[in-house]
Design an enzyme around this catalytic site. Sequence first.
Site, PDB file in Angstrom:
ATOM      1  N   ASN A 173      -8.946  11.032   2.308  1.00 39.66           N
ATOM      2  CA  ASN A 173      -8.534  11.116   0.896  1.00 39.66           C
ATOM      3  C   ASN A 173      -9.625  10.645  -0.059  1.00 39.66           C
ATOM      4  OD1 ASN A 173      -8.286   8.242   0.614  1.00 39.66           O
ATOM      5  ND2 ASN A 173      -6.277   8.344   1.566  1.00 39.66           N
TER       6      ASN A 173
ATOM      7  N   HIS B 113       0.839  -1.199   0.000  1.00 37.81           N
ATOM      8  CA  HIS B 113       0.000   0.000   0.000  1.00 37.81           C
ATOM      9  C   HIS B 113       0.877   1.253   0.000  1.00 37.81           C
ATOM     10  CE1 HIS B 113      -2.324  -3.331   1.691  1.00 37.81           C
ATOM     11  NE2 HIS B 113      -3.405  -2.740   1.259  1.00 37.81           N
TER      12      HIS B 113
ATOM     13  N   GLY C 160      -4.857  -3.320  11.409  1.00 35.19           N
ATOM     14  CA  GLY C 160      -5.021  -3.863  10.064  1.00 35.19           C
ATOM     15  C   GLY C 160      -6.494  -4.107   9.814  1.00 35.19           C
TER      16      GLY C 160
ATOM     17  N   GLY D 157     -11.624   3.977   5.530  1.00 38.06           N
ATOM     18  CA  GLY D 157     -12.111   2.658   5.933  1.00 38.06           C
ATOM     19  C   GLY D 157     -12.393   2.578   7.421  1.00 38.06           C
TER      20      GLY D 157
ATOM     21  N   ARG E 231     -22.339 -16.904  37.276  1.00 35.70           N
ATOM     22  CA  ARG E 231     -22.158 -15.460  37.082  1.00 35.70           C
ATOM     23  C   ARG E 231     -22.183 -14.731  38.413  1.00 35.70           C
ATOM     24  NH1 ARG E 231     -27.870 -12.596  35.825  1.00 35.70           N
ATOM     25  NH2 ARG E 231     -29.231 -14.291  36.422  1.00 35.70           N
TER      26      ARG E 231
ATOM     27  N   HIS F  93      -3.884   2.854  -3.685  1.00 36.40           N
ATOM     28  CA  HIS F  93      -4.155   2.467  -2.301  1.00 36.40           C
ATOM     29  C   HIS F  93      -3.504   1.119  -1.996  1.00 36.40           C
ATOM     30  CE1 HIS F  93      -6.747   1.699   1.294  1.00 36.40           C
ATOM     31  NE2 HIS F  93      -6.547   0.464   0.906  1.00 36.40           N
TER      32      HIS F  93
ATOM     33  N   ARG G 290     -26.378 -18.318  33.596  1.00 38.38           N
ATOM     34  CA  ARG G 290     -27.431 -17.462  34.150  1.00 38.38           C
ATOM     35  C   ARG G 290     -28.111 -18.167  35.324  1.00 38.38           C
ATOM     36  NH1 ARG G 290     -33.600 -16.639  32.065  1.00 38.38           N
ATOM     37  NH2 ARG G 290     -34.130 -14.947  33.466  1.00 38.38           N
TER      38      ARG G 290
ATOM     39  N   HIS H 209     -30.684 -15.230  21.592  1.00 41.02           N
ATOM     40  CA  HIS H 209     -29.872 -14.944  22.769  1.00 41.02           C
ATOM     41  C   HIS H 209     -29.204 -16.192  23.349  1.00 41.02           C
ATOM     42  CE1 HIS H 209     -31.651 -11.069  22.388  1.00 41.02           C
ATOM     43  NE2 HIS H 209     -31.244 -10.627  23.550  1.00 41.02           N
TER      44      HIS H 209
END
Lengths: 705, 705
Positions: A202, A40, A128, A173, A385, A290, A557, A510
């Site tokens: 750009n 690049h 990246g 990006g 939890r 690019h 849970r 879920h």
Amino acid sequence: MTTTTGSAIHPADWTELDARAVDTVRVLAADAVQKVGNGHPGTAMSLAPAAYLLFQKVMRHNPGNTKWAGRDRFVLSCGHTALTLYIQLYLGGFGLELDDLKSLRTWDSKTPGHPEYGHTDGVEVTTGPLGQGIGNAVGMAMAARRERGLFDPEAAPGQSLFDHQVYCLASDGDIQEGVSSEASSLAGTQRLGNLTVIYDQNQISIEDDTNIALSEDTAARYEAYGWHVQTVDWVNPSDRDGAERYVENVEALRVALEEARQVTDRPSFIALRTIIAWPAPNAQNTGKSHGSALGADEVAATKEVLGFDPEQTFQVDEDVLAHTRALQQRGRELEEAWDAEFARWQEANPERAALYARMAERALPEGWDADLPTFEADEKGVATRKASGKVLGELASRLPELWGGSADLAESNNTTMEGEPSFLPTDRQTKMWAGDPYGRTLHFGVREHAMGAIMNGIAVHGGTRPYGGTFLTFSDYMRPSVRLAALMKLPVTFVWTHDSIGLGEDGPTHQPIEHLAALRAIPGLDVVRPADANETVAAWQAVLSHTDRPAGIALSRQNLPTFPRGTNGFATTEDVRRGAYVLKDFGDGQGEHVVLIGTGSEVQLAVAAAEQLAADGISARVVSMPCREWFDAQDDAYRESVIPAAVRARVSVEAGVPQGWREIVGDAGRIVAIDHYGASADYQRVFAEFGFTAEAVAAAARDSL
Amino acid sequence: MTTTTGSAIHPADWTELDARAVDTVRVLAADAVQKVGNGHPGTAMSLAPAAYLLFQKVMRHNPGNTKWAGRDRFVLSCGHTALTLYIQLYLGGFGLELDDLKSLRTWDSKTPGHPEYGHTDGVEVTTGPLGQGIGNAVGMAMAARRERGLFDPEAAPGQSLFDHQVYCLASDGDIQEGVSSEASSLAGTQRLGNLTVIYDQNQISIEDDTNIALSEDTAARYEAYGWHVQTVDWVNPSDRDGAERYVENVEALRVALEEARQVTDRPSFIALRTIIAWPAPNAQNTGKSHGSALGADEVAATKEVLGFDPEQTFQVDEDVLAHTRALQQRGRELEEAWDAEFARWQEANPERAALYARMAERALPEGWDADLPTFEADEKGVATRKASGKVLGELASRLPELWGGSADLAESNNTTMEGEPSFLPTDRQTKMWAGDPYGRTLHFGVREHAMGAIMNGIAVHGGTRPYGGTFLTFSDYMRPSVRLAALMKLPVTFVWTHDSIGLGEDGPTHQPIEHLAALRAIPGLDVVRPADANETVAAWQAVLSHTDRPAGIALSRQNLPTFPRGTNGFATTEDVRRGAYVLKDFGDGQGEHVVLIGTGSEVQLAVAAAEQLAADGISARVVSMPCREWFDAQDDAYRESVIPAAVRARVSVEAGVPQGWREIVGDAGRIVAIDHYGASADYQRVFAEFGFTAEAVAAAARDSL
């Protein structure tokens, strides 16, 4: 538009050598990509003045010590333009030499295709995957504030040796990725005055002119987030089609950066309008520039424009390098002055200095786990939890470096250390959450992805250790950041609750099904799923004792029975850290043998099945396997002692996809699993309907014999 | 703040029965959650007037036919407030009855915890994972425009029977998720005038007052995206602390919705400021009311406020229901009028009508795959991404329903059908991309997650079939949407190129390692990794022949040899659709036997290894396994014919984690895989360094014997 010539406006202290150095950057970028044949070049060329300004004139850092704690941080969110960073690291003398630039993107070089943390000195974070760097930078800025609060809270703004700036360079990006939107909104809420994002606008990406996909007013968007926003326009849009209009107004950028530094109540956003690949005569302002080598002719043409010898490659004038390497001396002096201040601070703050020293090594204090809770045996038990929440509460006073929160599920994830203040600007406090800018409880909002990127930024910044919670199913939302945590070997902890169909009524969207397997697939991530409250305690102990990798703790849970540890044949939790251990051998050891291997909430089913089998004269061993990665790391003898090779009858039980379990149970084994989506109902019903019962486990065991 | 009383401003045609119906919604919401003991009552209560206005007064739909193509679409992005939708489906007579509301969130009910597509009539899309619905709605709006372009491009704006509105209801949580930011930015670029998002800005989420995490000016943010933005404030922020200030100005919302409909050159955003759980006297404006039952006392108190009998539950006055069910008659009339118009259109447009009919059934036209390319045997070969691009190019004329693009990697992903126009507002065209609002090539920008959500929205909207490309490693960025595509069984196709360390120089962040395994873990997703150009053709054939599930096609960046199909012992590609097949048996069939199983770019290694083994007198079978899911669906006999149970010596080779391969190779088998991150270098070097060689496969085979 093609602009063949342009002009520049430089800061007053800018010399001919500075200008030549900037042009050297462009030529090196073009040469390095041309040599390897891919990469690049474009952004590294057009951003040369900006990167040079930052590295040589603006940032406080020391090429001789890239780990100096007082340094300003630089995050290249657009990691593809790695040369933007590498060339500055070369010119400034941070450890890269010309040969490193020549070996760009080749095996074992210090200059891989994208900057890699831990691989190249001066790379603050692996970037990246677009957008992550902005999230990392937000995390760094938050960490800097938290660290300041731990070490030097009384200092006036800008007067602490722990004050420094976080600079982030972002591309079109980065700006489009949702993770940057999430993190930027939160940065506004957090009033991160120590953060400056420079957006290289750009308007070219791989599909060329971004107008096809990006037409928003990004500056206005950042204003809406509550940022301090400036625009520095080198393209001169009022007359964009004219020639000779491109003006690299470095002085304007310098002024904007200085203003950004002075704005301390908001993060700063500088939209810098550039022409990619400038001044390459034909490649400029194209998508090709690019991500592709310019081609020999264009490289030569560019050199001619810049007054370089088109026949030479990697041309760096000696006086230019001497000039830029003077940064080493300036950096050394900066750090020395800081060190003197630091010594005074140490003397005046012995306790804080001790904490600082400990955190710098990521060492745990003696007795750090002395107060951890133990849970009495209890059939009804407790949700893991909840046990996790108790662990965090107990750790609060012992481990000031530990801090975290949730993506808007604090109460569900049990991630709040009781009584600890929220990390919040004073005016953002609410009835439910008191706090201050140095607080400890993090509120990420409904932004799992930014949470992940921010945790990574926190972890690379300094010695604090972040954790963050959401539902296990939403680990998908943060997965790119989880991967990067593993790639970077960062000690961050993901608290993923509601870890199976046991979540119940919220239903298929879920209920995680494939998530345990999918997370285990990530190299370098420990996936830990404790079976009961006491295993949860031991799991946290083990996780925190590792400083070279991330872990995700999967928590229930629903209540899980607390096993009678150390009595009645049940093992203690001592071997939880080994990833798997014999929880209990059922039966008289005679007759047929079977090994039942469970994780988390399904271990209780293995226990119940073993009781049934033992009643039928089958000797059933129950193995709890909270972490396959830890078990894999044990020696053969230990693994054999837990799952003997001679016992081929084996059953695994886990409320997730079967994928991966054949490795454990072997050809003769049986896998009790779920390979489809869940359903909305109370969890007992869901478990029963989908075959997670002691009877099913026992039947599988008989089948396996 | 607690507001015990309030007032309302209603549209002129609003009767007492309408007001009573709205209050009935609130009471039903409170009752339904109270009965099951968990759920989300608050938003369903406070949004009752908005939902009622939409369903009863604004939207054009027919309760008797929830699949009527001319209907307006409704997307409940905040799926947790499922009752907002269910109660309207009940009142309007879309198929739900009171008993369904009473069985909320219980096993096998029509009213699961979150709305599920394909499960409950009138649910347009599965929502629950926040932010997705906004992306889906953007996709629907795009699909509507594309479909109009296929069927009725000449009609004046608003004058086509294919014109309708997409309404989306979103919450504070949806607004925070990055996927909604991505999709909303793109919606602005696309000028989606047929889209209206209503943002229920109640500023309460699970962690209570959102001020701790969300302080942005969301309306200004949407203005920055280029949306038409209105604010309807029921909270009256200028005097928010006063009592009796909450004014449910339904008329203002109606006017805003009408204005939104009339703005056809931009999507519309209506920020609706509400108090969650209004008018529950104590629960209103609390995080608790978001996600918990109100409690019997509070439910009773709410009923008293609303003039309902606190002793009764699920109280619906007969005249109220009769009034709301009148929607059935109105809907029938709407559809009948549309049907008449449709019949005229059919007659006037026989070809388009035939296409419409075919697409409505997702039937493929006869001979659709007649022109697909075949590739000559070639050692040097071709990259499968390139072969894929050729397939798409050939399909362009045969399958007008097929369209797609890339998340800014068009040229890398080879996703552009050559010569087809871009899907773009005319003024967004660029030098590189010509197009029009009815175009075919999609430009998602660097927004993989929105791409996924948008593809789902496109697929549920009508008969078009979307595909979208990015690098395989970035499948992580879109993973939540991929899961939802699988959960909804939508025929969308993900084009994931650069599918291994064979990506080369971009290095570890861009090289997928765990992704094939992680994607295979998703139930209901076909992961297809063709071994050469001709397998790529057959893979597309098989993928497009399925209409009940999504697929991801993993394609190589690098050239792969094209095997000599149908000659020299090599199989044709006929059995690609079966997921695995014998590519070739090497050796004389005598002596020891081994099966080498490869996918994608590693099949060539299996072939080369088999040649080496055969030279040593070992009979080696090479199995190409492009899709494990398809192979798993075959009968035992076929599977046995490919991988005989009697041959225990087996080797798998795939440039990804070993996870999952034990199931195929068995205890005696060997797995050639990679369980760590990649490296930046040319791909040949990377493959060799990481042990992907014919020699390594042959050695593993000998080891397995």
